[in-house]
Design a protein around this motif. Structure first.
Motif, PDB file in Angstrom:
ATOM      1  N   PRO A  41       0.743  -1.253  -0.043  1.00 30.05           N
ATOM      2  CA  PRO A  41      -0.186  -0.172   0.163  1.00 30.05           C
ATOM      3  C   PRO A  41       0.928   1.208   0.167  1.00 30.05           C
ATOM      4  O   PRO A  41       1.708   1.349   0.826  1.00 30.05           O
ATOM      5  N   GLY A  42       0.467   2.301  -0.959  1.00 37.28           N
ATOM      6  CA  GLY A  42       1.314   3.397  -0.867  1.00 37.28           C
ATOM      7  C   GLY A  42       2.874   3.477  -1.553  1.00 37.28           C
ATOM      8  O   GLY A  42       3.323   4.501  -1.648  1.00 37.28           O
ATOM      9  N   ALA A  92       2.630  -7.577   0.949  1.00 38.31           N
ATOM     10  CA  ALA A  92       2.136  -6.912  -0.512  1.00 38.31           C
ATOM     11  C   ALA A  92       1.168  -7.726  -1.250  1.00 38.31           C
ATOM     12  O   ALA A  92       0.792  -8.884  -0.872  1.00 38.31           O
ATOM     13  N   VAL A  93       0.586  -7.360  -2.246  1.00 32.71           N
ATOM     14  CA  VAL A  93       0.157  -7.851  -3.177  1.00 32.71           C
ATOM     15  C   VAL A  93       1.015  -8.365  -4.166  1.00 32.71           C
ATOM     16  O   VAL A  93       1.916  -7.502  -4.958  1.00 32.71           O
TER      17      VAL A  93
END
Length: 123
Positions: A41-42, A92-93
């Motif tokens: 994210p981000g 994470a993805v």
């Protein structure tokens, strides 16, 4: 057209292991290098590693060396990412992608992408 589907993500404790799979449909993987990327994210999408279409060559990001291993089974149209000694910063993805180019390390070098699978490493 190559369709890619990742699986195997989940929640694991720090120090644990996961094996992600990337299955191809539509056209076969033959002739394509397959890479793994991740995006927290981000943050920007980050290169993890890639494997040649024959499986004879691999390249890894420094963060993955010694802990992650990419392999492939072209008969099953599947590429694997074995992740050991996982850390919270590995959260994470994770995406797999296919490329005609030779072992690209940039996302722009890839032609087809999967939808991603979430990996969460708890401390």
């Amino acid at each position: 057209q190559v369709q890619l589907v990742e699986s195997g993500g989940g929640l694991v404790q720090a120090g644990g292991s996961l094996r992600l799979s990337c299955a191809a449909s539509g056209r076969t993987f033959s002739g394509y290098a397959v890479g793994w990327f991740r995006q927290a994210p981000g943050k920007e999408r980050e290169f993890v590693g890639t494997i040649s279409w024959s499986g004879g060559s691999t390249t890894y990001a420094d963060s993955a060396k010694g802990r992650f291993t990419i392999s492939r089974d072209n008969a099953k149209n599947t590429v694997y990412l074995q992740m050991n000694s996982l850390k919270p910063e590995d959260t994470a993805v994770y995406y797999c992608a296919a490329a005609r180019a030779v072992l690209p390390t940039s996302p722009t070098g890839y032609d087809y992408w999967g939808q991603g699978t979430q990996v969460t490493v708890s401390s």
